[in-house]
Design a protein around this motif. Structure first.
Motif, mmCIF file in Angstrom:
data_model
loop_
_atom_site.group_PDB
_atom_site.id
_atom_site.type_symbol
_atom_site.label_atom_id
_atom_site.label_comp_id
_atom_site.label_asym_id
_atom_site.label_seq_id
_atom_site.Cartn_x
_atom_site.Cartn_y
_atom_site.Cartn_z
ATOM 1 N N GLY A 85 0.801 -1.208 0.000
ATOM 2 C CA GLY A 85 0.000 0.000 0.000
ATOM 3 C C GLY A 85 0.833 1.256 0.000
ATOM 4 N N ILE A 86 0.119 2.375 0.125
ATOM 5 C CA ILE A 86 0.775 3.683 0.048
ATOM 6 C C ILE A 86 -0.082 4.695 0.809
ATOM 7 C CG2 ILE A 86 -0.317 4.338 -2.140
ATOM 8 C CD1 ILE A 86 2.533 5.380 -2.962
ATOM 9 N N VAL A 87 0.577 5.684 1.403
ATOM 10 C CA VAL A 87 -0.097 6.752 2.136
ATOM 11 C C VAL A 87 0.306 8.075 1.481
ATOM 12 C CG1 VAL A 87 -0.403 7.877 4.377
ATOM 13 C CG2 VAL A 87 0.022 5.399 4.267
ATOM 14 N N VAL A 88 -0.699 8.893 1.163
ATOM 15 C CA VAL A 88 -0.437 10.157 0.466
ATOM 16 C C VAL A 88 -1.248 11.294 1.074
ATOM 17 C CG1 VAL A 88 0.031 8.970 -1.726
ATOM 18 C CG2 VAL A 88 -2.257 9.853 -1.271
ATOM 19 N N ILE A 89 -0.817 12.494 0.767
ATOM 20 C CA ILE A 89 -1.623 13.698 0.989
ATOM 21 C C ILE A 89 -2.040 14.176 -0.399
ATOM 22 C CG2 ILE A 89 -1.687 16.095 1.777
ATOM 23 C CD1 ILE A 89 -1.424 14.290 4.129
ATOM 24 N N VAL A 90 -3.342 14.289 -0.603
ATOM 25 C CA VAL A 90 -3.909 14.694 -1.882
ATOM 26 C C VAL A 90 -4.398 16.139 -1.760
ATOM 27 C CG1 VAL A 90 -5.704 14.202 -3.578
ATOM 28 C CG2 VAL A 90 -4.685 12.342 -2.271
ATOM 29 N N HIS A 91 -4.120 16.933 -2.751
ATOM 30 C CA HIS A 91 -4.564 18.325 -2.775
ATOM 31 C C HIS A 91 -5.761 18.428 -3.724
ATOM 32 C CE1 HIS A 91 -0.733 18.946 -0.817
ATOM 33 N NE2 HIS A 91 -0.156 18.309 -1.826
ATOM 34 N N GLU A 92 -6.897 18.872 -3.186
ATOM 35 C CA GLU A 92 -8.116 18.997 -3.980
ATOM 36 C C GLU A 92 -8.693 20.393 -3.813
ATOM 37 O OE1 GLU A 92 -11.126 16.017 -3.318
ATOM 38 O OE2 GLU A 92 -9.637 14.480 -2.967
ATOM 39 N N THR A 93 -9.308 20.878 -4.878
ATOM 40 C CA THR A 93 -10.041 22.132 -4.850
ATOM 41 C C THR A 93 -11.416 21.867 -5.447
ATOM 42 O OG1 THR A 93 -8.004 23.373 -5.154
ATOM 43 C CG2 THR A 93 -10.048 24.538 -5.609
ATOM 44 N N MET A 94 -12.431 22.370 -4.767
ATOM 45 C CA MET A 94 -13.812 22.197 -5.236
ATOM 46 C C MET A 94 -14.535 23.532 -5.122
ATOM 47 S SD MET A 94 -14.546 18.653 -3.195
ATOM 48 C CE MET A 94 -13.579 19.149 -1.773
ATOM 49 N N GLU A 95 -15.495 23.735 -6.010
ATOM 50 C CA GLU A 95 -16.297 24.941 -5.960
ATOM 51 C C GLU A 95 -17.747 24.540 -6.137
ATOM 52 O OE1 GLU A 95 -16.409 29.361 -7.998
ATOM 53 O OE2 GLU A 95 -14.746 28.000 -8.423
ATOM 54 N N ARG A 96 -18.612 25.166 -5.355
ATOM 55 C CA ARG A 96 -20.027 24.809 -5.379
ATOM 56 C C ARG A 96 -20.874 26.069 -5.223
ATOM 57 N NH1 ARG A 96 -23.073 21.257 -0.820
ATOM 58 N NH2 ARG A 96 -25.024 21.069 -1.966
ATOM 59 N N GLU A 97 -21.932 26.161 -6.016
ATOM 60 C CA GLU A 97 -22.851 27.304 -5.915
ATOM 61 C C GLU A 97 -23.360 27.413 -4.479
ATOM 62 O OE1 GLU A 97 -23.389 29.615 -8.240
ATOM 63 O OE2 GLU A 97 -22.018 28.486 -9.509
ATOM 64 N N GLY A 98 -23.321 28.620 -3.933
ATOM 65 C CA GLY A 98 -23.812 28.859 -2.586
ATOM 66 C C GLY A 98 -22.824 28.488 -1.490
ATOM 67 N N LYS A 99 -21.753 27.810 -1.840
ATOM 68 C CA LYS A 99 -20.757 27.400 -0.843
ATOM 69 C C LYS A 99 -19.379 27.965 -1.140
ATOM 70 C CE LYS A 99 -23.234 24.773 1.842
ATOM 71 N NZ LYS A 99 -23.294 24.910 3.289
ATOM 72 N N GLY A 100 -19.185 28.456 -2.352
ATOM 73 C CA GLY A 100 -17.892 29.011 -2.715
ATOM 74 C C GLY A 100 -16.874 27.931 -3.040
ATOM 75 N N LYS A 101 -15.620 28.295 -2.845
ATOM 76 C CA LYS A 101 -14.501 27.427 -3.198
ATOM 77 C C LYS A 101 -13.826 26.928 -1.923
ATOM 78 C CE LYS A 101 -10.563 27.600 -6.367
ATOM 79 N NZ LYS A 101 -9.837 28.492 -7.287
ATOM 80 N N ILE A 102 -13.416 25.669 -1.938
ATOM 81 C CA ILE A 102 -12.715 25.095 -0.792
ATOM 82 C C ILE A 102 -11.527 24.291 -1.307
ATOM 83 C CG2 ILE A 102 -14.126 22.989 -0.666
ATOM 84 C CD1 ILE A 102 -13.954 23.299 2.436
ATOM 85 N N THR A 104 -8.666 21.449 0.050
ATOM 86 C CA THR A 104 -8.414 20.508 1.134
ATOM 87 C C THR A 104 -7.155 19.697 0.861
ATOM 88 O OG1 THR A 104 -9.385 18.743 2.500
ATOM 89 C CG2 THR A 104 -9.890 18.683 0.153
ATOM 90 N N ASP A 105 -6.468 19.378 1.925
ATOM 91 C CA ASP A 105 -5.361 18.436 1.883
ATOM 92 C C ASP A 105 -5.873 17.193 2.582
ATOM 93 O OD1 ASP A 105 -3.600 20.161 0.602
ATOM 94 O OD2 ASP A 105 -2.942 21.044 2.503
ATOM 95 N N LYS A 106 -6.040 16.141 1.809
ATOM 96 C CA LYS A 106 -6.692 14.920 2.287
ATOM 97 C C LYS A 106 -5.647 13.827 2.485
ATOM 98 C CE LYS A 106 -10.587 14.057 0.414
ATOM 99 N NZ LYS A 106 -11.723 13.728 -0.429
ATOM 100 N N LEU A 107 -5.619 13.237 3.678
ATOM 101 C CA LEU A 107 -4.780 12.074 3.928
ATOM 102 C C LEU A 107 -5.511 10.856 3.380
ATOM 103 C CD1 LEU A 107 -2.282 10.802 5.415
ATOM 104 C CD2 LEU A 107 -3.864 10.381 7.315
ATOM 105 N N VAL A 108 -4.847 10.095 2.522
ATOM 106 C CA VAL A 108 -5.469 8.919 1.931
ATOM 107 C C VAL A 108 -4.539 7.725 2.085
ATOM 108 C CG1 VAL A 108 -6.629 7.950 -0.094
ATOM 109 C CG2 VAL A 108 -6.578 10.426 0.228
ATOM 110 N N VAL A 109 -5.097 6.648 2.596
ATOM 111 C CA VAL A 109 -4.360 5.401 2.782
ATOM 112 C C VAL A 109 -4.927 4.380 1.802
ATOM 113 C CG1 VAL A 109 -3.740 3.576 4.420
ATOM 114 C CG2 VAL A 109 -4.065 5.941 5.239
ATOM 115 N N TYR A 110 -4.078 3.867 0.935
ATOM 116 C CA TYR A 110 -4.477 2.885 -0.075
ATOM 117 C C TYR A 110 -3.852 1.533 0.230
ATOM 118 C CZ TYR A 110 -5.735 6.896 -2.973
ATOM 119 O OH TYR A 110 -6.292 8.051 -3.460
ATOM 120 N N THR A 111 -4.637 0.488 0.048
ATOM 121 C CA THR A 111 -4.118 -0.873 0.041
ATOM 122 C C THR A 111 -4.129 -1.325 -1.406
ATOM 123 O OG1 THR A 111 -5.105 -1.286 2.204
ATOM 124 C CG2 THR A 111 -4.397 -3.210 0.952
#
Length: 135
Positions: A85-102, A104-111
């Protein structure tokens, strides 16, 4: 090449697909018995059994709610690569009407088994902000 090196390359190829917006290719990296876990308390959180359930309950709704304004970095920070497996930090950007832009740095553990991702455990850096974004 060691298994750890193979897993590192597999994950880099996987993220290249997502970064390019190629959902079908991204999903092709999952094993038939794939299970994904998304932390949190929003309707987007939970356990997803199989790539179809992940697609139907997480990927497709995310794309719809963001109107395609979801970007995944092609270069995750690899924290640990091992034989299964592998452990990573993923960088994501999302935008949604009424919520704006966010962002996130997501910790993800893969097997990984037989060159396929068998489990994925996702933990956002600011889970409360992500839960609010999806509410």
């Amino acid at each position: 090449m060691s298994n750890a090196d193979k897993n590192r390359q597999l994950i880099l190829d996987y993220f290249a697909a997502w970064s390019a917006g190629d959902v079908e290719k991204g999903e092709s990296y999952y094993s038939d018995d794939f299970v994904s876990y998304q932390a949190g308390h929003s309707h987007m959180a939970g356990v997803f059994h199989g790539k179809q359930e992940l697609h139907d309950r997480w990927i497709a709704p995310l794309i719809k709610m963001t109107d395609g304004r979801w970007h995944v970095s092609a270069a995750p920070d690899i924290l640990l690569a091992g034989d299964d497996g592998i452990v990573v930090i993923v960088h994501e950007t999302m935008e949604r009407e009424g919520k704006g832009k966010i962002t996130t740095d997501k910790l993800v553990v893969y097997t990984i088994r037989d060159d396929k991702i068998t489990t994925c455990r996702m933990y956002d850096g600011d889970q409360g902000a992500i839960d609010d974004f999806w509410s």
